[in-house]
Motif scaffolding. Sequence first.
Motif, PDB file in Angstrom:
ATOM      1  N   TRP A 176      33.949  50.195  33.984  1.00 33.38           N
ATOM      2  CA  TRP A 176      33.393  49.182  32.993  1.00 33.38           C
ATOM      3  C   TRP A 176      34.318  49.087  31.852  1.00 33.38           C
ATOM      4  CZ3 TRP A 176      30.249  47.345  36.148  1.00 33.38           C
ATOM      5  CH2 TRP A 176      29.147  48.083  36.822  1.00 33.38           C
ATOM      6  N   GLN A 177      35.232  49.908  31.420  1.00 35.22           N
ATOM      7  CA  GLN A 177      36.147  49.937  30.237  1.00 35.22           C
ATOM      8  C   GLN A 177      37.335  49.179  30.649  1.00 35.22           C
ATOM      9  OE1 GLN A 177      34.561  50.098  27.259  1.00 35.22           O
ATOM     10  NE2 GLN A 177      32.674  50.441  28.454  1.00 35.22           N
ATOM     11  N   ASN A 178      37.625  49.036  31.982  1.00 31.91           N
ATOM     12  CA  ASN A 178      38.893  48.587  32.255  1.00 31.91           C
ATOM     13  C   ASN A 178      38.826  46.938  32.439  1.00 31.91           C
ATOM     14  OD1 ASN A 178      41.047  47.829  34.637  1.00 31.91           O
ATOM     15  ND2 ASN A 178      41.693  49.874  33.961  1.00 31.91           N
ATOM     16  N   ALA A 179      39.683  46.170  31.619  1.00 27.11           N
ATOM     17  CA  ALA A 179      39.487  44.662  31.443  1.00 27.11           C
ATOM     18  C   ALA A 179      40.256  44.166  32.969  1.00 27.11           C
ATOM     19  CB  ALA A 179      40.435  44.269  30.406  1.00 27.11           C
ATOM     20  N   ASN A 180      40.886  44.948  33.467  1.00 23.34           N
ATOM     21  CA  ASN A 180      41.633  44.335  34.652  1.00 23.34           C
ATOM     22  C   ASN A 180      40.376  44.534  35.830  1.00 23.34           C
ATOM     23  OD1 ASN A 180      43.876  44.531  33.151  1.00 23.34           O
ATOM     24  ND2 ASN A 180      44.995  44.753  35.044  1.00 23.34           N
ATOM     25  N   LEU A 196      35.962  37.958  39.704  1.00 19.63           N
ATOM     26  CA  LEU A 196      36.629  37.149  40.617  1.00 19.63           C
ATOM     27  C   LEU A 196      36.236  37.136  42.288  1.00 19.63           C
ATOM     28  CD1 LEU A 196      38.584  34.754  40.468  1.00 19.63           C
ATOM     29  CD2 LEU A 196      40.384  36.285  40.956  1.00 19.63           C
ATOM     30  N   GLU A 197      36.130  38.318  42.448  1.00 20.29           N
ATOM     31  CA  GLU A 197      35.775  38.736  43.768  1.00 20.29           C
ATOM     32  C   GLU A 197      34.320  38.133  44.153  1.00 20.29           C
ATOM     33  OE1 GLU A 197      38.439  42.575  44.328  1.00 20.29           O
ATOM     34  OE2 GLU A 197      36.250  42.680  44.027  1.00 20.29           O
ATOM     35  N   LEU A 198      33.364  38.190  43.134  1.00 22.85           N
ATOM     36  CA  LEU A 198      31.902  38.193  43.568  1.00 22.85           C
ATOM     37  C   LEU A 198      31.438  36.769  43.470  1.00 22.85           C
ATOM     38  CD1 LEU A 198      30.533  41.503  41.886  1.00 22.85           C
ATOM     39  CD2 LEU A 198      30.470  40.809  44.296  1.00 22.85           C
ATOM     40  N   LEU A 199      32.186  35.881  42.530  1.00 21.57           N
ATOM     41  CA  LEU A 199      31.749  34.738  42.160  1.00 21.57           C
ATOM     42  C   LEU A 199      31.928  33.665  43.642  1.00 21.57           C
ATOM     43  CD1 LEU A 199      33.550  33.888  38.783  1.00 21.57           C
ATOM     44  CD2 LEU A 199      31.060  34.003  39.184  1.00 21.57           C
ATOM     45  N   TRP A 247      48.464  42.017  38.176  1.00 25.14           N
ATOM     46  CA  TRP A 247      48.282  42.163  36.656  1.00 25.14           C
ATOM     47  C   TRP A 247      48.845  43.455  35.933  1.00 25.14           C
ATOM     48  CZ3 TRP A 247      42.359  40.862  37.457  1.00 25.14           C
ATOM     49  CH2 TRP A 247      42.380  39.275  37.617  1.00 25.14           C
ATOM     50  N   PRO A 248      49.648  43.389  34.987  1.00 27.84           N
ATOM     51  CA  PRO A 248      49.698  44.604  34.220  1.00 27.84           C
ATOM     52  C   PRO A 248      48.613  44.940  33.439  1.00 27.84           C
ATOM     53  CG  PRO A 248      50.776  42.669  33.005  1.00 27.84           C
ATOM     54  CD  PRO A 248      50.383  42.175  34.703  1.00 27.84           C
ATOM     55  N   GLU A 249      48.286  46.400  33.201  1.00 23.79           N
ATOM     56  CA  GLU A 249      47.023  46.607  32.587  1.00 23.79           C
ATOM     57  C   GLU A 249      46.792  46.062  31.300  1.00 23.79           C
ATOM     58  OE1 GLU A 249      44.419  48.591  33.111  1.00 23.79           O
ATOM     59  OE2 GLU A 249      45.670  48.743  35.386  1.00 23.79           O
ATOM     60  N   HIS A 250      45.638  45.478  30.848  1.00 23.59           N
ATOM     61  CA  HIS A 250      45.232  44.791  29.616  1.00 23.59           C
ATOM     62  C   HIS A 250      44.118  45.649  28.776  1.00 23.59           C
ATOM     63  CE1 HIS A 250      47.361  41.337  31.920  1.00 23.59           C
ATOM     64  NE2 HIS A 250      47.137  40.813  30.659  1.00 23.59           N
ATOM     65  N   GLY A 251      44.126  45.540  27.670  1.00 21.51           N
ATOM     66  CA  GLY A 251      43.288  46.300  26.980  1.00 21.51           C
ATOM     67  C   GLY A 251      41.930  45.449  26.674  1.00 21.51           C
ATOM     68  N   GLN A 252      40.920  46.374  26.484  1.00 22.19           N
ATOM     69  CA  GLN A 252      39.806  45.814  26.202  1.00 22.19           C
ATOM     70  C   GLN A 252      39.374  44.841  25.215  1.00 22.19           C
ATOM     71  OE1 GLN A 252      36.922  44.827  27.961  1.00 22.19           O
ATOM     72  NE2 GLN A 252      36.134  46.775  28.408  1.00 22.19           N
ATOM     73  N   SER A 253      38.749  43.773  25.317  1.00 19.65           N
ATOM     74  CA  SER A 253      38.583  42.586  24.112  1.00 19.65           C
ATOM     75  C   SER A 253      37.043  42.279  24.130  1.00 19.65           C
ATOM     76  CB  SER A 253      39.154  41.360  24.395  1.00 19.65           C
ATOM     77  OG  SER A 253      38.571  40.866  25.522  1.00 19.65           O
ATOM     78  N   ALA A 267      48.746  36.107  41.389  1.00 17.25           N
ATOM     79  CA  ALA A 267      50.090  35.878  40.698  1.00 17.25           C
ATOM     80  C   ALA A 267      49.971  37.053  39.349  1.00 17.25           C
ATOM     81  CB  ALA A 267      50.534  34.854  40.069  1.00 17.25           C
ATOM     82  N   ALA A 268      51.181  37.818  39.187  1.00 20.32           N
ATOM     83  CA  ALA A 268      51.072  39.025  38.266  1.00 20.32           C
ATOM     84  C   ALA A 268      50.698  38.297  36.736  1.00 20.32           C
ATOM     85  CB  ALA A 268      52.252  39.685  38.348  1.00 20.32           C
ATOM     86  N   ASP A 269      51.000  37.108  36.426  1.00 21.41           N
ATOM     87  CA  ASP A 269      50.932  36.668  35.189  1.00 21.41           C
ATOM     88  C   ASP A 269      49.488  35.725  34.978  1.00 21.41           C
ATOM     89  OD1 ASP A 269      51.489  34.289  36.743  1.00 21.41           O
ATOM     90  OD2 ASP A 269      53.046  33.693  35.623  1.00 21.41           O
ATOM     91  N   SER A 270      48.575  36.009  35.988  1.00 25.04           N
ATOM     92  CA  SER A 270      47.497  35.006  35.827  1.00 25.04           C
ATOM     93  C   SER A 270      46.054  35.551  35.447  1.00 25.04           C
ATOM     94  CB  SER A 270      47.042  34.736  37.494  1.00 25.04           C
ATOM     95  OG  SER A 270      46.679  35.913  37.989  1.00 25.04           O
ATOM     96  N   PHE A 271      46.458  36.724  34.684  1.00 26.68           N
ATOM     97  CA  PHE A 271      45.367  37.597  33.964  1.00 26.68           C
ATOM     98  C   PHE A 271      44.589  36.589  32.793  1.00 26.68           C
ATOM     99  CE2 PHE A 271      43.158  39.943  31.068  1.00 26.68           C
ATOM    100  CZ  PHE A 271      42.206  40.811  31.590  1.00 26.68           C
ATOM    101  N   THR A 272      45.325  36.126  32.116  1.00 27.69           N
ATOM    102  CA  THR A 272      44.973  35.492  30.718  1.00 27.69           C
ATOM    103  C   THR A 272      44.058  34.346  31.476  1.00 27.69           C
ATOM    104  OG1 THR A 272      46.576  36.296  29.508  1.00 27.69           O
ATOM    105  CG2 THR A 272      45.459  34.390  28.631  1.00 27.69           C
TER     106      THR A 272
END
Length: 198
Positions: A149-153, A160-163, A114-120, A175-180
């Motif tokens: 904690w402040q890094n969305a990725n 995802l790892e823990l669930l 994933w490319p870096e994503h901003g916090q929402s 996949a690189a485009d799977s973040f959303t």
Amino acid sequence: MTLQHQPPESLAVFPLPIFLLPGGATRLRIFEQRYLRMVKEASRGDGFALTVLDPNRPESCTPIAAWVSITDFATLPDGLLSIDVMANQLVELTNIHSEPDGLRRATITHYPHWPEHGQSLDNQQLATLLENLFAEHPELNNLYPAPRWQNANWVCARWLELLPINATSKVGFLAADSFTECERQLINMVVDKTSCAE
């Protein structure tokens, strides 16, 4: 244990029912001779490739793996070796083959995630719930001495790892485009269900 910035041309491959993304950590118990050899080689600085075990694929390996470094190790009371590993980046495996003792090895190339994503706002909620989970489970704090904690990725990857979902079901999120889509599903599974339970 410090690794080089780029993976070597080839690595030993360890298939397990474990899903790990960059920045992720886990603790492994090592007992088979081939994997004890792998750890010995990895401790020289190259690390190894941790891939999801998939019996339906050639060599039982998914083609994308986490290139991991060993961050700590200990001998357990039962005499087995315990190692803590952390994922540096994702790599693609080609030319997978087995050596005489059964240890798999593969050619390695970098695989972008994933490319870096901003916090929402939604991700802030995921971060708060993840921080609460870490507080309830000291073993997680031990694996992550510097949580982000402040890094969305980072937050989405750790959820995802823990669930408790089958590791092979998580492979699509390599996949690189799977973040959303990953964040959307995590909000449905974690944030919305927590809100309903309150």
